[in-house]
Design an enzyme around this catalytic site. Structure first.
Site, PDB file in Angstrom:
ATOM      1  N   ASP A 181       0.877  -1.192   0.000  1.00 38.69           N
ATOM      2  CA  ASP A 181       0.000   0.000   0.000  1.00 38.69           C
ATOM      3  C   ASP A 181       0.908   1.234   0.000  1.00 38.69           C
ATOM      4  OD1 ASP A 181      -2.182   1.641   0.084  1.00 38.69           O
ATOM      5  OD2 ASP A 181      -2.689   1.264   2.177  1.00 38.69           O
TER       6      ASP A 181
HETATM    7  N1  LIG Z   1       4.469   4.225  14.135  1.00 41.97           N
HETATM    8  C1  LIG Z   1       4.010   5.395  13.696  1.00 41.97           C
HETATM    9  N2  LIG Z   1       4.784   6.509  13.778  1.00 41.97           N
HETATM   10  C2  LIG Z   1       4.325   7.703  13.359  1.00 41.97           C
HETATM   11  N3  LIG Z   1       3.100   7.907  12.829  1.00 41.97           N
HETATM   12  C3  LIG Z   1       2.275   6.845  12.719  1.00 41.97           C
HETATM   13  C4  LIG Z   1       2.681   5.538  13.149  1.00 41.97           C
HETATM   14  N4  LIG Z   1       1.660   4.694  12.910  1.00 41.97           N
HETATM   15  C5  LIG Z   1       0.664   5.420  12.364  1.00 41.97           C
HETATM   16  N5  LIG Z   1       1.022   6.728  12.250  1.00 41.97           N
HETATM   17  C6  LIG Z   1       0.208   7.824  11.686  1.00 41.97           C
HETATM   18  O1  LIG Z   1      -1.133   7.398  11.567  1.00 41.97           O
HETATM   19  C7  LIG Z   1      -1.542   7.329  10.180  1.00 41.97           C
HETATM   20  C8  LIG Z   1      -2.460   6.136   9.997  1.00 41.97           C
HETATM   21  O2  LIG Z   1      -1.751   4.943  10.314  1.00 41.97           O
HETATM   22  P1  LIG Z   1      -1.909   3.656   9.385  1.00 41.97           P
HETATM   23  O3  LIG Z   1      -1.635   4.032   7.985  1.00 41.97           O
HETATM   24  O4  LIG Z   1      -1.130   2.545   9.955  1.00 41.97           O
HETATM   25  O5  LIG Z   1      -3.464   3.396   9.634  1.00 41.97           O
HETATM   26  P2  LIG Z   1      -4.647   2.937   8.706  1.00 41.97           P
HETATM   27  O6  LIG Z   1      -5.872   3.214   9.471  1.00 41.97           O
HETATM   28  O7  LIG Z   1      -4.366   1.538   8.310  1.00 41.97           O
HETATM   29  O8  LIG Z   1      -4.583   3.875   7.494  1.00 41.97           O
HETATM   30  P3  LIG Z   1      -5.094   3.640   6.001  1.00 41.97           P
HETATM   31  O9  LIG Z   1      -6.284   4.482   5.818  1.00 41.97           O
HETATM   32  O10 LIG Z   1      -3.918   4.116   5.233  1.00 41.97           O
HETATM   33  O11 LIG Z   1      -5.353   2.177   5.826  1.00 41.97           O
HETATM   34  C9  LIG Z   1      -0.233   7.280   9.386  1.00 41.97           C
HETATM   35  O12 LIG Z   1      -0.394   7.770   8.082  1.00 41.97           O
HETATM   36  C10 LIG Z   1       0.668   8.156  10.259  1.00 41.97           C
HETATM   37  O13 LIG Z   1       0.420   9.520  10.035  1.00 41.97           O
END
Ligand SMILES: Nc1ncnc2c1ncn2[C@@H]1O[C@H](COP(=O)(O)OP(=O)(O)OP(=O)(O)O)[C@@H](O)[C@H]1O
Ligand SMILES: [Mg+2]
Length: 264
Positions: A181
């Protein structure tokens, strides 16, 4: 937002610490950002379990968050990880397209250098198409999120027609380690380098264009939609990316992997 009590081992590490809730992610996860840690809570499913497995396998192989704790309770996965430094490529692009594209190319090359000979993470087409079918059959595909041209007059009649085409049109595979992704909010960058990879629920062995295609699509969304810059700027960014990677566009695979992603 998650409102039940946290599993004890997780609670011990976070209770009383200030945090903010992330608003970037679009999935049904809750992401709580602490001063030096991040807690991602999402329903226990293949994607969430795969993300934990991928994070474990990638420790010491790529710059990914360190796992601080992991627990499962009430049908949810709780992943407590270190907070990445740097900023999302999506927050850098308005400042400098050149430097951000350079960092994205660096990220792709880091992924491609991972030795896949003993990699247990299978994201090859057979597996992805199986998951796509599961998503269709379980009402998990949201056609409201589709690119405007995917369905309708010049596109597919419905998700089933799209799936049938994806089965028939499978391109040959050039296998590497892929993020799965590779969109700008999932790649953290600094000074023209990729310094962190996030959101690894689809990471694993797949065709190189899995990541290139989503990177190109995300560049277009970020440059044209979020930054409201002219399309010429996106085309310039795309050509810079291909030049940095020393590749030319594979139109067939570019289209294929963007269409495949509609079903996730
Ligand atoms: N370990 C981390 N360190 C810093 N920021 C983080 C971390 N994990 C998540 N984030 C922040 O939170 C956001 C969302 O996290 P992530 O992409 O894992 O979640 P998601 O809900 O699966 O998102 P998506 O809609 O992309 O599927 C990231 O784009 C980032 O800004
Ligand atoms: Mg994300």
């Amino acid at each position: 937002m998650y409102s039940k009590p946290f599993p004890q081992s997780i609670a011990e590490k976070i209770i009383g610490k200030p945090c903010v809730s992330d608003t970037v992610g679009e999935s049904d996860s809750t992401v709580l950002i602490f001063e030096d840690a991040v807690l991602k809570i999402e329903p226990t499913n293949c994607n969430a379990n795969h993300e934990y497995a991928a994070l474990r396998w990638l420790q010491n192989r790529l710059p990914v968050p360190e796992i601080l704790d992991f627990a499962q309770a009430d049908g949810q996965n709780f992943l407590l990880m270190s907070k990445l430094r740097g900023a999302m490529a999506s927050d850098r692009i308005a400042e400098s397209i050149e430097e951000t594209v350079k960092a994205l190319a660096d990220g792709l090359q880091q992924l491609w250098r991972v030795d896949i000979s003993d990699c247990p993470l299978d994201s090859t087409l057979g597996k992805r198409l199986q998951q796509a079918k599961y998503n269709i059959e379980n009402g998990l595909v949201d056609t409201d999120d589709f690119e405007s041209e995917t369905l309708g007059e010049n596109g597919f009649a419905d998700v089933h027609a799209l799936y049938d085409w994806l089965e028939r049109a499978r391109p040959s595979a050039d296998l590497v380690f892929t993020h799965g992704d590779f969109c700008l909010p999932n790649i953290f960058t600094e000074s023209g380098k990729a310094i962190g990879f996030l959101d690894l629920g689809k990471a694993g062995i797949a065709d190189r264009w899995q990541d290139i295609a989503l990177c190109v699509r995300s560049l277009e969304h970020n440059i044209c939609t979020f930054c409201a810059l002219p399309k010429a700027e996106f085309l310039r960014a795309k050509n810079l990316l291909y030049a940095a990677l020393s590749i030319s566009e594979d139109k067939e695979k570019l289209q294929y992997y963007i269409l495949l992603d509609e079903l996730f």
